[in-house]
Each structure stands twice: as structure tokens, then as C-alpha cells.
Write an enzyme that holds these catalytic residues in place. Structure first.
Site, PDB file in Angstrom:
ATOM      1  N   ASP A 286      -0.552  -4.078   8.230  1.00  0.00           N
ATOM      2  CA  ASP A 286       0.367  -3.259   7.526  1.00  0.00           C
ATOM      3  C   ASP A 286      -0.141  -1.921   6.949  1.00  0.00           C
ATOM      4  O   ASP A 286       0.347  -0.973   7.137  1.00  0.00           O
ATOM      5  CB  ASP A 286       1.331  -3.885   6.155  1.00  0.00           C
ATOM      6  CG  ASP A 286       1.687  -5.323   6.805  1.00  0.00           C
ATOM      7  OD1 ASP A 286       0.873  -6.250   7.504  1.00  0.00           O
ATOM      8  OD2 ASP A 286       2.851  -5.738   6.440  1.00  0.00           O
TER       9      ASP A 286
ATOM     10  N   ASP B 137       0.266  -1.195  -0.189  1.00  0.00           N
ATOM     11  CA  ASP B 137       1.330  -0.615   0.310  1.00  0.00           C
ATOM     12  C   ASP B 137       2.181   0.627  -0.590  1.00  0.00           C
ATOM     13  O   ASP B 137       3.161   0.927  -0.436  1.00  0.00           O
ATOM     14  CB  ASP B 137       2.454  -1.582   0.330  1.00  0.00           C
ATOM     15  CG  ASP B 137       2.274  -2.742   1.546  1.00  0.00           C
ATOM     16  OD1 ASP B 137       1.905  -2.472   2.656  1.00  0.00           O
ATOM     17  OD2 ASP B 137       2.776  -3.788   1.352  1.00  0.00           O
TER      18      ASP B 137
END
Length: 391
Positions: A170, A109
């Protein structure tokens, strides 16, 4: 404090289809956002909020995946040059993020964290220090790429759990960090990795009906797909709405950076599934295929993220098609503002209610989430005609 020297350009004619009435509404909503953030920033300050707990945002560690969304909100507001206090907070947060960056604690991320902090700073002020931070984060993200499976690995190993072959949807929203790194270094290697992962999203994560898997496992040696896991969705074959939103916006961004039509086609497929499954108020439930029993909480963060992707998509397609995506985004954003906004709730620091972080894990359900707030701010900014693009 670095001086704001330039503005990131958006797509040509980006606001051509946005009506004057929508722009006027967006300006009014924007002022509510600015007023609230100016107020809440006095307490939140230099911290790393994730979820609102009893009206107050918590403070996570700097390496937590949501660490970039608060500075992202601040940069969207500070970009016009009239909010030096908010810009100063964003710059101090960026410095705090050196802790995970220099300890090599960057994970899948990285884009959520450094695209909305260091890269945003560089885009808006031209800070060379911020550019350096962004490139360091991009290099660490690229190091997670599995060549055999063409995927970016998710997470680190747990005790007795080897996650070397795990990848999650994601990550498609983290790819702009790599595309940006290729642009500023004039080195295509970052872009090659990002596009390869986006191709894996098309081949394995995105289902024929337009829904998406959350977690897939690949054999880290051969690259062969082994199976899927439900992750934050209801079940392995269900349709976690935020995963669909990541797919819509992430593939749209991959098209913007590469010009490869297949990414836009995939984003459209995900968008059509998302829009076809929205309830009457245009704000998604946390999983489109979750059963009615036990309640189906909304996830406003999924709606806000999808709206941003739909607005960007509307800039890339013929006018008749563009109107479909833009009007759908407008309905989502206006519903978020009117039905979930906290403008008359001075005791609530979040901007929009009813986010669902992780329902299977029982974590932060039906509460404001900082990434929901971020994407709501970004969507309103786009609808008022701003050309700023942080991704």
C-alpha cells in the site's frame, strides 16, 4: 474559505486518445456523481467515512488510513469553482486532521490522508497553511524510512509484536506525498526516500509474473528480507487484487515524478498481470488466486484504482501501447458505473457497490468503500478530460 486560484496541470495531450463518445459518457456519469455527492454530503459532512453499513457511511477516527478519501472526492468536484459548500466541508475536514498531525500520530498511510486533503487544497487554492500541513505529514512519513532495508515501515508495534521490519505494498501509493515535498522545498531528500522505497517494491514486492505481495518482513537491523505474510490476501503467495492496483498506480506515479524507466516497466508488468486475470465484466475479484469454494467477492475499489493507474500510464507510452491501457481502463470504469453504480439507490450513500475491505478479517465485504468511490470519481474525471492531478 480559500479561493480556488489555479488548476494542477496534467500530462500534455492527456485526453488526446479519449474518444468524444467516451468523454460524453463520462460527462453524464460525472453529473450523476456530482448530484449524489451534493446530496450525501449534507449528512456525511465533516466526518471520516470508510465503509457503507446498511447504506450509511460510518465515521472513523481522524488518524484512520481512509481519512483523506472523502475530502479528495470533494476537491475533485469543487475544483471547477461551482461547489463552495463541498469545498468548505473539505477545508473543515483538513482542520480536523490537525489532531493526528500535531500529535505525531502519522503512519505509513500519510499520503492517503494528507495528499488528498492538505496537498489537494494547496494545489487547487494555493493555501500556505495547507502546504505547511502537507510538509509536516511528509516529514513524519520520511521518518519511518529504514536506511538499511530501504523501506518505509508499516504500522506501529502491537503488544508482544515488534513490527519494526514490516512493510506493505500500500505504501507505494503514499510516495507522491514525498515527491511533492521535494518539489515544493527544492530538497531532494524526500524524493530519494520515495525512490528508494519504490526500488524495494521492484526488488521484493513485485513478483516476476506481475503479482504482488501484501506484507513483507525485513530484519530492521540488517535490512535483509525475512519473509512474507498474506495480509488481506488469500495466502502468502496469492494475488490480492487491490495490492496489484496499488502497484500499478504507485509505480506509474514514481515514474512520473522521477523519469526512471524501471518504475514504468514495473508498472506495466503489474498491469499486464491484472488485466490478464480480470473476469468477464472487467471488475476484479478480491484475490486473483483465491479458490472458487466459499465465493469470490469482487473488489470494485481495486478496479477503480487500477483504472486510474492505467489512464495515467496511457499518457506515458507510444500511441499503440497507450490505446491498450486506455481502452482497458474505459472498460473497467464503464462496468463499475453500469453494473455496480448506485444511481437508482437513494438509500445508499456509496457510489459503487461490491468493495471488499478485508475478507480474511471478515471486515466490510461486498459493500461500498470510500476509497473505491474516490478512485471511481478520479477515473471518471480523467475520462472526461480533466487535467487535475491530486497525486
Amino acid at each position: 474559505m480559500g479561493e480556488i486560484v489555479s488548476k494542477q496541470k496534467g500530462s500534455e495531450g492527456s485526453s488526446a486518445l479519449i474518444s468524444e463518445s467516451v468523454q460524453q459518457w463520462a460527462e453524464e456519469a460525472w453529473q450523476q456523481i456530482v448530484n449524489k455527492v451534493e446530496s450525501t454530503s449534507q449528512r456525511i459532512g465533516v466526518s471520516f467515512p470508510h465503509a457503507s453499513v446498511n447504506g450509511v457511511y460510518d465515521n472513523m477516527r481522524p488518524s484512520w488510513w481512509t481519512a483523506g478519501f472523502w475530502p479528495g472526492i470533494l476537491w475533485h468536484i469543487a475544483e471547477d469553482g461551482h461547489h463552495p459548500g463541498l469545498q468548505g466541508i473539505a477545508e473543515l475536514i483538513e482542520e480536523k486532521l490537525d489532531e493526528p498531525l500535531y500529535s505525531l500520530a502519522v503512519h505509513h498511510d500519510a499520503g492517503f490522508i494528507w495528499t488528498l486533503s492538505a496537498v489537494a487544497d494547496y494545489r487547487i487554492t494555493g493555501s500556505e497553511r495547507s502546504k505547511h500541513r502537507g510538509l509536516m505529514a511528509a516529514a513524519q512519513l520520511a521518518s519511518r524510512f529504514n536506511v538499511k532495508g530501504s523501506f518505509i515501515r508499516a504500522w506501529h508495534d502491537l503488544e508482544q509484536v515488534n513490527r519494526a521490519g514490516w512493510s506493505i505494498i500500500d505504501t507505494v501509493m503514499n510516495l507522491p506525498l514525498l515527491y511533492w515535498a521535494s518539489e515544493v522545498t527544492e530538497d531532494p531528500r524526500f524524493r530519494h526516500i520515495a525512490a528508494a522505497h519504490a526500488d524495494t517494491v521492484l526488488a521484493h514486492f513485485l513478483r516476476p509474473d506481475g503479482s504482488s505481495y501484501h506484507i513483507l518482513e525485513f530484519d530492521p537491523e540488517s535490512g535483509e528480507r525475512i519473509g512474507a505474510m498474506s495480509g488481506q490476501g488469500y495466502a502468502e503467495e496469492s494475488a490480492w487484487s487491490r495490492g496489484s492496483a496499488w502497484t500499478i498506480y504507485g509505480l506509474t506515479l514514481s515514474y512520473i515524478y522521477t523519469g526512471e524507466e524501471r518504475f514504468l516497466t514495473g508498472a506495466k508488468r503489474a498491469a499486464h498481470f491484472f488485466l490478464a486475470n480480470l473476469p468477464e465484466d472487467h471488475v476484479p475479484h478480491w484475490d486473483f488466486r483465491a479458490p472458487e469454494e466459499g465465493g469470490k467477492p469482487r473488489d470494485t475499489s481495486a478496479g477503480a484504482c487500477a483504472a486510474c493507474g492505467l489512464i495515467e500510464m496511457s499518457r506515458l507510452v507510444p500511441e499503440a501501447e497507450a490505446r491498450l491501457y486506455l481502452r482497458s481502463a474505459e472498460r473497467i470504469v464503464r462496468s463499475l458505473h453500469e453494473h455496480y453504480g448506485t444511481w437508482n439507490m437513494p438509500g445508499e450513500e456509496g457510489l459503487i457497490l461490491s468493495g471488499t475491505s478485508n475478507l480474511p478479517g471478515g471486515v466490510h465485504i461486498d459493500t461500498p468503500l470510500i476509497y473505491g468511490d474516490y478512485f471511481f470519481v478520479e477515473a471518471v474525471s480523467k475520462l472526461r478530460g480533466s487535467a487535475l492531478r491530486l497525486w
